[in-house]
Design an enzyme around this catalytic site. Sequence first.
Site, PDB file in Angstrom:
ATOM      1  N   ASP A 477      -3.677   2.379   3.469  1.00 19.94           N
ATOM      2  CA  ASP A 477      -2.536   1.736   2.806  1.00 19.94           C
ATOM      3  C   ASP A 477      -1.208   2.237   3.400  1.00 19.94           C
ATOM      4  O   ASP A 477      -1.159   3.278   4.088  1.00 19.94           O
ATOM      5  CB  ASP A 477      -2.620   2.047   1.308  1.00 19.94           C
ATOM      6  CG  ASP A 477      -1.980   0.989   0.429  1.00 19.94           C
ATOM      7  OD1 ASP A 477      -1.223   0.153   0.959  1.00 19.94           O
ATOM      8  OD2 ASP A 477      -2.223   1.017  -0.789  1.00 19.94           O
ATOM      9  N   ASP A 547      -1.301  -8.134  -2.773  1.00 18.05           N
ATOM     10  CA  ASP A 547      -1.509  -7.537  -4.090  1.00 18.05           C
ATOM     11  C   ASP A 547      -1.510  -8.610  -5.162  1.00 18.05           C
ATOM     12  O   ASP A 547      -1.778  -8.311  -6.328  1.00 18.05           O
ATOM     13  CB  ASP A 547      -0.408  -6.508  -4.386  1.00 18.05           C
ATOM     14  CG  ASP A 547      -0.778  -5.136  -3.855  1.00 18.05           C
ATOM     15  OD1 ASP A 547      -1.955  -4.943  -3.489  1.00 18.05           O
ATOM     16  OD2 ASP A 547       0.104  -4.256  -3.800  1.00 18.05           O
TER      17      ASP A 547
HETATM   18  C1  DGJ Z   1      -1.054  -1.018  -2.767  1.00 18.57           C
HETATM   19  C2  DGJ Z   1      -2.338  -1.737  -2.458  1.00 18.57           C
HETATM   20  O1  DGJ Z   1      -2.071  -3.017  -1.963  1.00 18.57           O
HETATM   21  C3  DGJ Z   1      -3.186  -1.798  -3.701  1.00 18.57           C
HETATM   22  O2  DGJ Z   1      -4.352  -2.537  -3.471  1.00 18.57           O
HETATM   23  C4  DGJ Z   1      -3.506  -0.404  -4.145  1.00 18.57           C
HETATM   24  O3  DGJ Z   1      -4.316   0.226  -3.191  1.00 18.57           O
HETATM   25  C5  DGJ Z   1      -2.225   0.370  -4.375  1.00 18.57           C
HETATM   26  N1  DGJ Z   1      -1.354   0.310  -3.239  1.00 18.57           N
HETATM   27  C6  DGJ Z   1      -2.529   1.807  -4.690  1.00 18.57           C
HETATM   28  O4  DGJ Z   1      -1.394   2.563  -4.798  1.00 18.57           O
END
Ligand code: DGJ
Length: 728
Positions: A477, A547
């Site tokens: 991430d 997201d």
């Molecule tokens: C952003 C990601 O896109 C999410 O899926 C998740 O992993 C969060 N970060 C966790 O902080």
Amino acid sequence: MPILFDAEKKVFRLDAGSSSYAFCIDSHGYLFHLYYGAKISDTDLFYLQSSLQMASFCPNPPDNSPFTLDTAFQEYPVNGTGDYRVSALSILGENGSTATSLQYRSHAIQKGKYALEGLPAVYADENEAETLDILMEDPLTGAEVHLLYGVLDNYSAITRAAVIRNGGSTPFVIEKAASAALDFPTMDFDMVHLYGQWAGERQVCRAPLTHDIRTVASKRGSSSHAHNPFAALVSHSATETTGEAYGASLVYSGNFAIEAECDALETTRLVMGVNPIDFAWTLNPGERFTTPEAVLVYSNEGLGGMSRTYHKLYRSHLCRGEWKEKIRPILVNNWEGTYFDFDEQKLLAIAKDAAELGIEMLVMDDGWFGKRNDDRSSLGDWFVNEEKLKGGLKPLVEKVNALGLKFGIWFEPEMISPDSELYREHPDWTLCAPGREPSIARNQYVLDMTRKDVQDYLFDAISAILSSANIAYVKWDFNRNLTEAASAKLPPERRKETFHRYVLGLYSLLDRLTSAYPHVLFEGCSGGGGRFDPAMLCYSPQIWTSDDTDAMERCRIQYGTSFVYPPSSISAHVSAVPNHQTGRVTSFETRGNVAMAGAFGYELDLTKLTAEEKELVKKQVAQYHAYAPLVQGGDFYRLLSPFESENRCAWMSVSPDKSEALVTFIVPRTRVNFNSYLRLAGLDPRKKYLDESAGRVLSGDTLMNAGLNLSRNYCDGESVLIHLKAVQ
Ligand code: DGJ
């Protein structure tokens, strides 16, 4: 022979798939572009060079001859010597001037495709591609510019990059070095590009070019949610299936710029590469600078043809490693299910249900390390939080494996929380311009990835975790934009190198880790799809798309993403309702049908599902096993755009031998008594197909011309999945 050189006429013709690309060396040593488009068979093409030489006020180099660079079609236009359009190269010499001039010196044609030092690129072996390497030189600065062309035999794709070497005796500064420039003798194009934001990535924008400079760019330190490093120029009448489309996609994850300039002569110049804003690179004598790669695709089968070329090329010649063409495991990720509030017991309960339902992997997301119970601490402290996971990672992974599931884990390696052991020990590892306070975003700073000691720390810390248990998957991430990006490690005059060095540092680390752990499936992520770019596909063959897991929003996001990226790379999960981002309620079936178009999984607490929903999970798991080879390895056709109608959206996948297809039809917003005839694409017109849901056999030509009749009254968010199988 994909690369031809007519030594007498001094014309190069590059034949890639069903396209040709031609340019020549003129008598003064300039490289003039001649043609790019559908395949042609001549090389005597000098007549195509612009003969409009009445550009007012423009110089006529080098001997007062009638021609001017300002109207010439050029391969790699330079700054400050008479071409006033957007340039590809600008070098600040020791004399304080950015006037740059390039002359042809030599060329070489080799079998196979070139590789780029420190940068990911398309790869192909000696039977699949040829490389043309043209050496140009600026006599004053001594800059030697290698223009690299990769020509792929079986794809209508040409790759380009430039390598600049200081062959002189004094340093110079590169202020701009594009990967490719492309001149067209017309501006009768629409430009298509993908813009967006967090939770709304890769929305499709299509608009005619006008007499100006249109720029699609990022200066956020990553390719970003805001603009994808891609643009296409398409004829005004081009559709998904017809008309010309020129795609330009940059294999890069940092600041980029794609500029399209149309002048009064109605010509278009497209220039793409590293964003020249916040960039300057000092090159000492003997040193080299390599640009990222641009991948140009030509299609005369509209945007759909262009996308399918990118899909196949990126799936098989850009993605690497053992997972690139393997069917991806169905995973359940606990992020939206638990957020930070989990422990071993909760995870095992989810894993137990997952195993019973046929799900293949549990992914433990953010919150397993340091003292991280919310987003305010611990990034950088990559050791297990034993309060949550008593006894550490190994026992948990063993228990998950014992249930028959693989185990995956989340990292955000490039970040550092001010409240972390790492920060207390190494505050100087924070990326920040000396003398300034680093800006904070999501309570975190960014690590200075230009530093080797930072890369080594991350390699060791991540390796320690990956070697401590049977970990099959890593979600990588990256949750903020860069600010104050001026590495303290660099001398002040080199600090504008930081953005690019950051990306090189990231690639180097990813390269080391993916080589050391070849069996691990890496998934890219950046607050959803904020770094969904071709370069990241080299390390992670799938990327978390957004997201926003709302199925209706995902129709748009996944549809836009498919303009460049193969379905196998588009990670898509079924999440809970009301949806956490939009509050919308869509049926479990529709959430599954939309997610089925990518690398499929779940993002919810399985223990909270009703018995009925659990039966639907089992059904979806069976569907995925039946359809994943088709979706992840087949040809993708967009049928109805959610950007053109809020009422209908459709796409389909067709197996390479055209014996099978899966059609997805979605009604984001219903209308009463609204006809829904859906013409299919990509089938064999002569084959007969059984529509399993209707129990009807129809030939490919009927399905593609008359179409399916899906007219009935739908509810908002309803969807249909239709599987077609050739019966003869
Ligand atoms: C952003 C990601 O896109 C999410 O899926 C998740 O992993 C969060 N970060 C966790 O902080």
